[in-house]
Design a protein around this motif. Structure first.
Motif, PDB file in Angstrom:
ATOM      1  N   GLU A   1       0.805  -1.219   0.000  1.00 43.03           N
ATOM      2  CA  GLU A   1       0.000   0.000   0.000  1.00 43.03           C
ATOM      3  C   GLU A   1       0.843   1.276   0.000  1.00 43.03           C
ATOM      4  O   GLU A   1       0.491   2.264  -0.641  1.00 43.03           O
ATOM      5  CB  GLU A   1      -0.918  -0.045   1.248  1.00 43.03           C
ATOM      6  CG  GLU A   1      -1.974   1.018   1.318  1.00 43.03           C
ATOM      7  CD  GLU A   1      -2.941   0.992   0.128  1.00 43.03           C
ATOM      8  OE1 GLU A   1      -3.307  -0.099  -0.346  1.00 43.03           O
ATOM      9  OE2 GLU A   1      -3.316   2.106  -0.321  1.00 43.03           O
ATOM     10  N   TRP A   2       1.986   1.238   0.681  1.00 43.35           N
ATOM     11  CA  TRP A   2       2.803   2.467   0.765  1.00 43.35           C
ATOM     12  C   TRP A   2       3.268   2.926  -0.613  1.00 43.35           C
ATOM     13  O   TRP A   2       3.542   4.111  -0.807  1.00 43.35           O
ATOM     14  CB  TRP A   2       4.011   2.260   1.684  1.00 43.35           C
ATOM     15  CG  TRP A   2       5.166   1.552   1.029  1.00 43.35           C
ATOM     16  CD1 TRP A   2       5.335   0.206   0.885  1.00 43.35           C
ATOM     17  CD2 TRP A   2       6.306   2.150   0.406  1.00 43.35           C
ATOM     18  NE1 TRP A   2       6.495  -0.078   0.223  1.00 43.35           N
ATOM     19  CE2 TRP A   2       7.120   1.115  -0.090  1.00 43.35           C
ATOM     20  CE3 TRP A   2       6.740   3.472   0.221  1.00 43.35           C
ATOM     21  CZ2 TRP A   2       8.325   1.338  -0.757  1.00 43.35           C
ATOM     22  CZ3 TRP A   2       7.933   3.691  -0.447  1.00 43.35           C
ATOM     23  CH2 TRP A   2       8.713   2.640  -0.934  1.00 43.35           C
ATOM     24  N   GLY A   3       3.309   2.001  -1.580  1.00 43.68           N
ATOM     25  CA  GLY A   3       3.807   2.342  -2.911  1.00 43.68           C
ATOM     26  C   GLY A   3       2.720   2.739  -3.889  1.00 43.68           C
ATOM     27  O   GLY A   3       2.971   2.758  -5.101  1.00 43.68           O
ATOM     28  N   GLY A   4       1.529   3.050  -3.383  1.00 39.08           N
ATOM     29  CA  GLY A   4       0.442   3.498  -4.256  1.00 39.08           C
ATOM     30  C   GLY A   4       0.030   2.408  -5.244  1.00 39.08           C
ATOM     31  O   GLY A   4       0.124   1.221  -4.940  1.00 39.08           O
ATOM     32  N   ARG A   5      -0.404   2.830  -6.419  1.00 36.48           N
ATOM     33  CA  ARG A   5      -0.952   1.854  -7.374  1.00 36.48           C
ATOM     34  C   ARG A   5       0.090   0.805  -7.785  1.00 36.48           C
ATOM     35  O   ARG A   5      -0.192  -0.378  -7.835  1.00 36.48           O
ATOM     36  CB  ARG A   5      -1.479   2.587  -8.615  1.00 36.48           C
ATOM     37  CG  ARG A   5      -1.895   1.664  -9.730  1.00 36.48           C
ATOM     38  CD  ARG A   5      -3.135   2.151 -10.429  1.00 36.48           C
ATOM     39  NE  ARG A   5      -3.391   1.418 -11.661  1.00 36.48           N
ATOM     40  CZ  ARG A   5      -3.910   0.199 -11.721  1.00 36.48           C
ATOM     41  NH1 ARG A   5      -4.208  -0.461 -10.619  1.00 36.48           N
ATOM     42  NH2 ARG A   5      -4.125  -0.388 -12.882  1.00 36.48           N
TER      43      ARG A   5
END
Ligand SMILES: C[S@@+](CC[C@H](N)C(=O)[O-])C[C@H]1O[C@@H](n2cnc3c(N)ncnc32)[C@H](O)[C@@H]1O
Length: 301
Positions: free
Chosen positions: A237-241
């Motif tokens: 999730e921390w890395g976005g899409r």
């Protein structure tokens, strides 16, 4: 007829392309390739993962290749998987003849017949085992590409494989490699899965860390203008899409290797499942900032 066809090496009878994966290795309830170190499954679920991963990597790298190629007329993709990269290259370079080579015949495109065959006419699949030598004459291709073969090449065979990639590349042509190493900092659960995976690969002679050293091996093999860079692809999730896409890829990949890990008693089924469930949950939070380091290397013959 494409030039490389004229120079294909003769195969022995039991090396016939249609038989290469005729004797599957069932491990952990999934079909895998017999007789080679590579032990990811070769079923539809894994083919879907490879396609999905291809799209995520193209997104991460913002393109299909990094080498300064111009208008190649012959391209080879070694360990092509579903052939997605090679097929896209065939569309990008419609005047090039593009060959995808793999020990396993891609199941859908190659066997479903022409009705749903989406391969462009300048793409061709050739079966072969890179550890036994590429079935092409010297100096056949302008651009030779190999992506994610780290779990397929035993440590002591890397030099030979790079020499084979170089042998089939014409003088002035380029070789590009995209590899990865064990993913890092994804929390204790996924780190455990990564460690079991490394142990499993080590039991088959594979050293996961070699993925970071292909550029050095290219130089030792006499390639020139070698360049390399590392792309830290986020997982979770921390890395976005992109982080979500790649976490989904790695979670599906973990399931694929999990059966082999437990069948070899590196973890019990309960231990593996517990780590797996926790890793899925961890990737859904921003608690860990894990990455998969990808190494892109290219050099000229
Ligand atoms: C992780 S997949 C990567 C597929 C593709 N390069 C991609 O990036 O989507 C590794 C591929 O290498 C193939 N492979 C494994 N060992 C091989 C060998 N000895 N010779 C040729 N292909 C091999 C597997 O069948 C699989 O398709």
């Amino acid at each position: 007829m494409p030039r490389w066809k004229l120079f294909r090496r003769r195969r022995s009878q039991d090396d016939d392309s249609s038989n290469l994966n005729a004797l599957p290795n069932m491990l952990g309830g999934r079909r895998r390739t017999k007789g080679v170190p590579y032990q990811m499954p070769i079923d539809d679920e894994e083919m879907n993962r490879l396609d999905f991963q291809h799209y995520a990597l193209r997104f991460a790298f913002r393109g299909l290749y990094a080498a300064p190629i111009e208008q190649p007329v012959s391209i080879l993709d070694v360990g092509t998987g579903t052939g997605r990269w090679a097929i896209e290259m065939a569309n990008v370079f419609p005047r090039a003849h593009v060959v995808g080579l793999d020990i396993n015949v891609p199941p859908i495109d190659e066997r479903a017949g022409s009705r749903i065959d989406i391969r462009p006419p300048n793409y061709e699949f050739v079966a072969g085992n890179v550890l036994e030598g590429l079935p092409f004459a010297d100096s056949t291709f302008d651009f030779v590409h190999a992506r994610l073969l780290v779990s397929a090449i035993p440590a002591e065979r890397w030099f030979y494989v790079i020499a084979e990639l170089k042998r089939v590349t014409r003088r002035g042509g380029w070789i590009e490699s995209v590899e990865t190493i064990s993913p890092q900092n994804n929390g204790p659960a996924f780190d455990k899965i990564a460690s079991w995976t490394s142990q499993f690969l080590a039991s088959r002679g594979v050293d996961f860390s070699y993925g970071a050293h292909v550029s050095e091996m290219m130089r030792v093999n006499g390639l020139t203008r070698v360049r390399s860079h590392m792309v830290p692809i986020p997982l979770g999730e921390w890395g976005g899409r992109l982080g979500r896409l790649m976490a989904s890829d790695y979670i599906t990949g973990a399931k694929g290797i999990g059966g082999a890990v437990t069948a070899r008693n590196l973890a019990s089924v309960d231990e593996f499942n517990l780590a797996y469930e926790q890793a899925v949950a961890d990737f859904g939070t921003t608690r860990y900032h894990g990455i998969a380091p990808f190494y892109v290397a290219f050099g000229q013959k």
